[in-house]
Design an enzyme around this catalytic site. Structure first.
Site, PDB file in Angstrom:
ATOM      1  N   LYS A  87     -74.630 -33.152  35.928  1.00 44.82           N
ATOM      2  CA  LYS A  87     -74.512 -31.697  35.743  1.00 44.82           C
ATOM      3  C   LYS A  87     -75.040 -31.432  34.334  1.00 44.82           C
ATOM      4  CE  LYS A  87     -72.574 -28.432  34.306  1.00 44.82           C
ATOM      5  NZ  LYS A  87     -73.278 -27.529  33.370  1.00 44.82           N
TER       6      LYS A  87
ATOM      7  N   GLU B 268     -67.281 -38.149  24.827  1.00 47.84           N
ATOM      8  CA  GLU B 268     -67.940 -38.095  23.512  1.00 47.84           C
ATOM      9  C   GLU B 268     -67.899 -36.635  23.081  1.00 47.84           C
ATOM     10  OE1 GLU B 268     -71.729 -39.971  24.337  1.00 47.84           O
ATOM     11  OE2 GLU B 268     -70.839 -41.943  24.166  1.00 47.84           O
TER      12      GLU B 268
ATOM     13  N   GLU C 284     -65.875 -27.389  13.531  1.00 48.32           N
ATOM     14  CA  GLU C 284     -67.265 -27.776  13.766  1.00 48.32           C
ATOM     15  C   GLU C 284     -68.127 -26.520  13.850  1.00 48.32           C
ATOM     16  OE1 GLU C 284     -68.251 -29.379  17.691  1.00 48.32           O
ATOM     17  OE2 GLU C 284     -69.444 -30.919  16.693  1.00 48.32           O
TER      18      GLU C 284
HETATM   19  P1  NAD Z   1     -69.770 -27.773  26.059  1.00 49.26           P
HETATM   20  O1  NAD Z   1     -68.495 -28.516  26.080  1.00 49.26           O
HETATM   21  O2  NAD Z   1     -69.748 -26.296  25.971  1.00 49.26           O
HETATM   22  O3  NAD Z   1     -70.621 -28.093  27.366  1.00 49.26           O
HETATM   23  C1  NAD Z   1     -70.988 -29.411  27.704  1.00 49.26           C
HETATM   24  C2  NAD Z   1     -71.139 -29.509  29.200  1.00 49.26           C
HETATM   25  O4  NAD Z   1     -69.864 -29.313  29.808  1.00 49.26           O
HETATM   26  C3  NAD Z   1     -72.063 -28.464  29.807  1.00 49.26           C
HETATM   27  O5  NAD Z   1     -72.821 -29.088  30.815  1.00 49.26           O
HETATM   28  C4  NAD Z   1     -71.096 -27.461  30.391  1.00 49.26           C
HETATM   29  O6  NAD Z   1     -71.610 -26.730  31.486  1.00 49.26           O
HETATM   30  C5  NAD Z   1     -69.974 -28.372  30.838  1.00 49.26           C
HETATM   31  N1  NAD Z   1     -68.684 -27.709  31.009  1.00 49.26           N
HETATM   32  C6  NAD Z   1     -68.191 -26.665  30.302  1.00 49.26           C
HETATM   33  N2  NAD Z   1     -66.967 -26.326  30.774  1.00 49.26           N
HETATM   34  C7  NAD Z   1     -66.674 -27.186  31.788  1.00 49.26           C
HETATM   35  C8  NAD Z   1     -65.576 -27.326  32.677  1.00 49.26           C
HETATM   36  N3  NAD Z   1     -64.516 -26.521  32.630  1.00 49.26           N
HETATM   37  N4  NAD Z   1     -65.625 -28.297  33.603  1.00 49.26           N
HETATM   38  C9  NAD Z   1     -66.689 -29.128  33.663  1.00 49.26           C
HETATM   39  N5  NAD Z   1     -67.775 -29.026  32.878  1.00 49.26           N
HETATM   40  C10 NAD Z   1     -67.767 -28.066  31.938  1.00 49.26           C
HETATM   41  O7  NAD Z   1     -70.616 -28.402  24.877  1.00 49.26           O
HETATM   42  P2  NAD Z   1     -72.055 -27.943  24.355  1.00 49.26           P
HETATM   43  O8  NAD Z   1     -71.881 -26.641  23.642  1.00 49.26           O
HETATM   44  O9  NAD Z   1     -73.043 -28.057  25.454  1.00 49.26           O
HETATM   45  O10 NAD Z   1     -72.404 -29.102  23.324  1.00 49.26           O
HETATM   46  C11 NAD Z   1     -72.047 -29.076  21.972  1.00 49.26           C
HETATM   47  C12 NAD Z   1     -70.802 -29.926  21.741  1.00 49.26           C
HETATM   48  O11 NAD Z   1     -71.052 -31.255  22.167  1.00 49.26           O
HETATM   49  C13 NAD Z   1     -70.445 -30.040  20.268  1.00 49.26           C
HETATM   50  O12 NAD Z   1     -69.045 -29.953  20.132  1.00 49.26           O
HETATM   51  C14 NAD Z   1     -70.902 -31.448  19.905  1.00 49.26           C
HETATM   52  O13 NAD Z   1     -70.241 -32.038  18.826  1.00 49.26           O
HETATM   53  C15 NAD Z   1     -70.633 -32.179  21.164  1.00 49.26           C
HETATM   54  N6  NAD Z   1     -71.438 -33.402  21.230  1.00 49.26           N
HETATM   55  C16 NAD Z   1     -70.806 -34.616  21.071  1.00 49.26           C
HETATM   56  C17 NAD Z   1     -71.554 -35.800  21.099  1.00 49.26           C
HETATM   57  C18 NAD Z   1     -70.897 -37.143  20.925  1.00 49.26           C
HETATM   58  O14 NAD Z   1     -71.549 -38.137  21.182  1.00 49.26           O
HETATM   59  N7  NAD Z   1     -69.656 -37.219  20.494  1.00 49.26           N
HETATM   60  C19 NAD Z   1     -72.934 -35.741  21.289  1.00 49.26           C
HETATM   61  C20 NAD Z   1     -73.528 -34.489  21.432  1.00 49.26           C
HETATM   62  C21 NAD Z   1     -72.766 -33.324  21.418  1.00 49.26           C
END
Ligand code: NAD
Length: 482
Positions: free
Chosen positions: A173, A248, A386
């Site tokens: 996804k 992550e 963040e």
């Molecule tokens: P996000 O959590 O908004 O979304 C990530 C994914 O989760 C998307 O595909 C989204 O559609 C999905 N999602 C959202 N709500 C969901 C739910 N209720 N059920 C299932 N799936 C759901 O994150 P983002 O804004 O896309 O990415 C940025 C974040 O990711 C930042 O916090 C960043 O630090 C983190 N990040 C962490 C790492 C790591 O390795 N630790 C790497 C990259 C990014």
């Protein structure tokens, strides 16, 4: 208008509902594709296809043959690298140099890395008096992969590659913001993998494809990269069917610069660790602590370097070093941190606004100058949460004890960077930092065999090397009485 469909059981298919959403180029504000919005119906189909593939030729395939297919996926991405890079730039707003030098090559290399590494990992064997134990590894099963938008291909294949290398089938996804390169990956896989092994369902998170995947009773594990708050929601959703989870999550990473640091090397790397991918890297060091004797020199050099080298602009231009943020909504969120920093009495040494003089075709783009903020207390919002943008706060410190206390005073624990030429101090400080990854005199240097992941609110579990093997397999102990 280009359409992005789901990829289920080896075919591109539209949504049962007929619903689509816009894929927007964040640099221009233009709609670049209509994306089919999936939900429970599409996830059900993808899970059924993935389960069938596990029982079919994929599940019976000898390991060497499976690993050959992974090498072909890597070659398939490389053969279309320019197309992948252009799609990533249009979706994400990252500079083309970053996409073509980091994101796409590393996205492809993940397949090579895991295919090569896992071939040579032995299982355990424990001999006891009168009996012998040995362990077999079996695939976890059907794995749901939920990715963020910041490094779309790289972070997706970081999970797809080990999952497939271990013999699982996957349902991806992708982020709703950046579906294009996952669709291209599916297009590459169509000619290489048996149907049902790699599936893609597009959509949003909650009440959409994301939650349908995390709640599905026949999905065996979820590997997720994204925000900490989303991880909390996914954990609750997955509890009903006790899925194995790998998270992550977010970070608020500290960079510790001691007075004996090699300042030029530190500034060179700090430019990347602060502003690479517009600061939209989970590993970016957004809280910089500099020991007082070096504090002013550090600030002077950093600001001078930003002013003389950073070019914010069209992400498709190879001269651009800082592109667009992911969306206008995200830019507005970053702006709230700048506003709160101002209200908290901060001084902006540079940045904090949209760059002047951008060309007309970027008028609707989500651009922000690289921003350096000083004068904030430890409890200010910009120092604690963040931001995920090209924004750093810089704070002076006096002693090692003080900076360790400041650095660890956060719920997060993803990464940290230490700058010092005193080897003993570097070891001592690195050991006490509450972070899953610590870099000394460098940043973003990764050996993919090493453990990757965060402590505290930054994650659960580790991926990379044998740590990925642990997550993507079930270990079965067999005890034989002799
Ligand atoms: P996000 O959590 O908004 O979304 C990530 C994914 O989760 C998307 O595909 C989204 O559609 C999905 N999602 C959202 N709500 C969901 C739910 N209720 N059920 C299932 N799936 C759901 O994150 P983002 O804004 O896309 O990415 C940025 C974040 O990711 C930042 O916090 C960043 O630090 C983190 N990040 C962490 C790492 C790591 O390795 N630790 C790497 C990259 C990014």
């Amino acid at each position: 208008m280009k359409e992005i469909k789901h990829f289920i059981n080896g075919e591109f298919v539209g949504s049962a509902s007929g619903r689509t959403f816009d894929d927007i180029n964040p640099a221009t504000g233009q709609v670049i594709a209509k994306v089919h919005e999936g939900g429970k119906a599409e996830v059900d189909l993808a899970v059924a296809a993935a389960r069938a593939a596990l029982k079919g030729p994929w599940g019976k395939m000898p390991m060497a043959e499976r690993m050959d297919l992974l090498m072909k996926l890597a070659a398939g991405i490389q053969a279309r690298a320019a197309e992948f890079a252009a799609a990533e730039v249009a979706d994400n707003g990252m500079p083309i140099t970053l996409a073509s030098h980091v994101n796409i090559p590393r996205g492809s290399a993940n397949f090579i890395q895991f295919a090569e590494h896992f071939k040579y990992v032995a299982t355990e064997c424990w001999e006891m008096e009168g009996a012998l134990n040995y362990a077999l590894r079996r695939p976890l099963g059907v794995v749901g992969i939920i990715s963020p938008w910041n490094f779309p291909l790289l972070l997706t294949t970081w999970k797809v590659a080990p999952a497939l290398a271990c013999g699982n089938t996957v349902i991806i996804k992708p982020s709703e913001e950046t579906p294009a390169t996952t669709a291209l990956l599916a297009d590459v896989a169509r000619d290489i993998l048996p149907p049902g092994v790699l599936n893609v369902v597009n959509g949003f998170g909650g009440d959409s494809a994301g939650s349908a995947l995390t709640e599905h009773p026949d999905v065996d594990g979820i590997t997720f990269t994204g925000e900490t708050t989303t991880g909390q929601i996914i954990m609750r959703a997955a509890a009903g069917s006790l899925k194995k989870l790998s998270f992550e999550l977010g970070g608020k990473n500290p960079n510790l610069v001691f007075a004996d640091a090699d300042l030029d090397a530190c500034i060179e790397t700090t430019m990347r660790s602060s502003f690479a991918n517009q600061g939209e890297v989970c590993l970016c060091g957004s809280r910089i602590y500099v020991q007082r004797p070096l504090y002013q020199a550090f600030l002077d050099k950093l600001v001078a370097r930003i002013k003389s080298t950073v070019k914010v602009g069209d992400p498709t231009d190879p001269a651009t070093t800082l592109g667009a943020l992911i969306s206008k909504e995200h830019l507005a969120r970053v702006q709230t941190f700048l506003d709160s920093a101002k209200a908290d009495g901060a001084t902006f040494l540079t940045g904090g606004k949209r760059p002047d003089g951008l060309p007309a075709h970027l008028a609707e783009g989500a651009f922000l100058e690289p921003t350096v903020i000083v004068g904030l207390g430890r409890d200010c919002k910009a120092q604690r949460q963040e931001i995920f943008g090209p924004v750093v706060t810089v704070t002076p410190f006096d002693t090692e004890e003080e900076v360790l206390e400041l650095a660890n005073d956060t719920n997060y624990g993803l990464s940290a960077t230490v700058w010092s030429t005193d080897l003993a101090r570097a070891h001592r400080v690195a050991a006490q930092l509450e972070a899953g990854i610590v870099w000394v005199n460098t940043w973003f240097l990764r050996d993919l065999r090493s453990a990757f992941g965060g402590m505290k609110y930054s994650g659960i579990g580790r991926e990379g090397g044998v740590h990925s093997l642990e997550f993507y397999t079930e270990l079965k102990n067999i005890c034989i009485k002799l």
